[in-house]
Design an enzyme around this catalytic site. Structure first.
Site, PDB file in Angstrom:
ATOM      1  N   GLN A   5       7.735   3.491  -7.238  1.00 39.11           N
ATOM      2  CA  GLN A   5       9.009   3.318  -7.369  1.00 39.11           C
ATOM      3  C   GLN A   5      10.377   4.286  -6.614  1.00 39.11           C
ATOM      4  O   GLN A   5      11.433   3.806  -6.190  1.00 39.11           O
ATOM      5  CB  GLN A   5       9.362   4.329  -8.605  1.00 39.11           C
ATOM      6  CG  GLN A   5      10.696   3.616  -9.921  1.00 39.11           C
ATOM      7  CD  GLN A   5      10.953   4.136 -11.143  1.00 39.11           C
ATOM      8  OE1 GLN A   5      11.200   5.088 -11.401  1.00 39.11           O
ATOM      9  NE2 GLN A   5      10.465   3.278 -12.094  1.00 39.11           N
ATOM     10  N   PRO A  49       0.252  10.876  -6.036  1.00 42.76           N
ATOM     11  CA  PRO A  49      -0.915  10.886  -6.034  1.00 42.76           C
ATOM     12  C   PRO A  49      -1.562   9.342  -6.502  1.00 42.76           C
ATOM     13  O   PRO A  49      -3.025   9.943  -7.021  1.00 42.76           O
ATOM     14  CB  PRO A  49      -0.265  10.490  -8.362  1.00 42.76           C
ATOM     15  CG  PRO A  49       1.400  11.611  -7.655  1.00 42.76           C
ATOM     16  CD  PRO A  49       1.732  10.807  -6.522  1.00 42.76           C
ATOM     17  N   HIS A  77      13.246  12.117  -4.554  1.00 41.89           N
ATOM     18  CA  HIS A  77      13.922  10.479  -4.335  1.00 41.89           C
ATOM     19  C   HIS A  77      13.917  10.076  -2.999  1.00 41.89           C
ATOM     20  O   HIS A  77      14.933   9.408  -2.810  1.00 41.89           O
ATOM     21  CB  HIS A  77      14.737  10.454  -5.409  1.00 41.89           C
ATOM     22  CG  HIS A  77      14.741  10.677  -6.551  1.00 41.89           C
ATOM     23  ND1 HIS A  77      14.326  11.753  -7.839  1.00 41.89           N
ATOM     24  CD2 HIS A  77      13.986   9.931  -7.872  1.00 41.89           C
ATOM     25  CE1 HIS A  77      14.020  12.046  -8.593  1.00 41.89           C
ATOM     26  NE2 HIS A  77      13.546  10.833  -9.195  1.00 41.89           N
ATOM     27  N   GLU A 110       0.750   6.017 -10.897  1.00 47.62           N
ATOM     28  CA  GLU A 110       0.917   6.126  -9.488  1.00 47.62           C
ATOM     29  C   GLU A 110      -0.595   5.843  -9.383  1.00 47.62           C
ATOM     30  O   GLU A 110      -1.173   4.239  -8.291  1.00 47.62           O
ATOM     31  CB  GLU A 110       1.451   7.315  -8.231  1.00 47.62           C
ATOM     32  CG  GLU A 110       2.450   6.496  -8.642  1.00 47.62           C
ATOM     33  CD  GLU A 110       3.403   7.801  -9.414  1.00 47.62           C
ATOM     34  OE1 GLU A 110       4.875   6.829 -10.023  1.00 47.62           O
ATOM     35  OE2 GLU A 110       2.836   8.077  -9.860  1.00 47.62           O
ATOM     36  N   ALA A 123       9.081   6.761  -2.692  1.00 45.04           N
ATOM     37  CA  ALA A 123       8.075   6.907  -1.444  1.00 45.04           C
ATOM     38  C   ALA A 123       7.379   8.010  -1.875  1.00 45.04           C
ATOM     39  O   ALA A 123       5.998   8.754  -1.617  1.00 45.04           O
ATOM     40  CB  ALA A 123       8.270   6.468   0.150  1.00 45.04           C
TER      41      ALA A 123
END
Length: 348
Positions: free
Chosen positions: A93, A100, A140, A71, A95
């Protein structure tokens, strides 16, 4: 969701939010050769939620492509592209995976215009699926909007419907500032009435909105009144706009629901006008309560509407706890919790 607050549109077709977001990127890839779209699994696979499906096949591998699982690398290269004159649209992909890249976002993208005295800008859009509702667990399902609204130099957006999603994304891509574009996963693929954890009917048969196929924009700094009302004002965004509508129906209260859409810059004029008219305010968001964006909203309402308030400002939020996988639907503000807050505001 009702069409209240949406402008009249013509030549529109039914779209889910996924389709509307894809249409926005398709439009901009065609209009502007400087637009590139990339991220993890964004190209050949079409993204984990299929938002970019078909774009690589249509626009080619140099315009829509995959990136390594980094990221910080994705955002860092996008900042360089933006400074060079391109308009990258990158996907994180989930939030939750933005952390990173947070140093690149805060220390580089947000400050580039100021530290270069305007010589460079960062026309960069960072798309992030956010929130829960897919049983994704702690890594996630987070709603980190407050981490971005706190940072000077960033714009932060969260749509609640397909029409706004497309118009806001096009506006974000055209903006010369970095835009954090948060996409509520529970609204991605179809109708949501605020009450159920699964669609009542198949998504594809009953999409949420009528969306023009071509180019249009929605301003990045404007809220909209989704449901006019006289009893109290509800400030919400993303999925919680629909939950607030369901809560008002459950409580039997004539609530005015303001969809913020743009969290920063914030349309303070619309908020103040509504609260001064109703005299009561309920703030609803999915993220945890402490230091959430609702605290900023409550402070602003108190500062600007103190002498018009008839009751304390209510906040309905997620819990102050790590995201509880097994209790996901209890963690979310639901219609019952929102209705209870509305009743407290009315009885105070």
């Amino acid at each position: 969701m009702s069409g209240a607050g949406l402008p009249a549109i013509s030549a529109a077709v039914p779209m889910t939010m996924v389709q509307a977001l894809r249409s926005a990127m398709d439009v901009m890839l065609e209009r502007d050769p400087g637009v590139v779209v990339y991220g993890q699994d964004v190209g050949y696979f079409g993204g984990v939620f299929r938002v970019t499906e078909g774009l690589q096949e249509k626009h080619g591998r140099t315009r829509v492509f995959d990136a390594p699982i980094s990221e910080g690398g994705i955002v860092g290269t996008a900042i360089g592209m933006a400074a060079y004159g391109l308009r990258p649209v990158v996907e994180i992909q989930f939030a939750d995976y933005s952390y990173p890249a947070y140093d690149q976002i805060v220390s580089e993208a947000a400050r580039l215009r100021y530290r270069s005295a305007g010589d460079f800008t960062a026309p960069l859009t960072i798309r992030m699926p956010c929130g829960g509702g897919i049983y994704g667990g702690q890594t996630h399902s987070q709603s980190p909007e407050a981490l971005f609204t706190h940072v000077c130099g960033l714009r932060t957006v969260m749509p609640s419907n397909p029409y706004d999603a497309k118009g806001l994304l096009i506006a974000a891509i055209e903006c010369d500032d970095p835009v954090i574009f948060l996409e509520p996963k529970r609204l991605y693929n179809g109708p949501f009435d605020g009450r159920h954890d699964r669609p009542i009917v198949p998504w594809s048969k009953h999409p949420l909105g009528e969306v023009p196929e071509g180019y249009y924009t929605v301003p990045l700094d404007s809220a909209v009144v989704r449901r006019p009302g006289a009893d109290l004002t509800v400030l919400a965004y993303g999925t919680m706009v629909h939950v607030a509508e369901a809560g008002a129906a459950e409580a039997g209260i004539d609530a005015e629901i303001v969809d913020l859409r743009s969290l920063w810059p914030l349309d303070l004029d619309t908020i103040v006008a509504s609260v001064r008219r109703t005299g009561r305010c309920v703030v609803v968001h999915e993220a945890t309560r402490t230091s959430g964006f609702g605290a900023e909203l409550a402070a602003l309402v108190q500062e600007h509407c103190f002498f018009h308030l008839e009751a304390p400002i209510e906040r309905v939020t997620g819990w102050d706890t790590p995201y509880p996988h097994a209790q996901e639907w209890a963690y979310f503000p639901g219609p019952a919790r929102v209705a209870a807050a509305m009743r407290r505001a009315m009885e105070a």
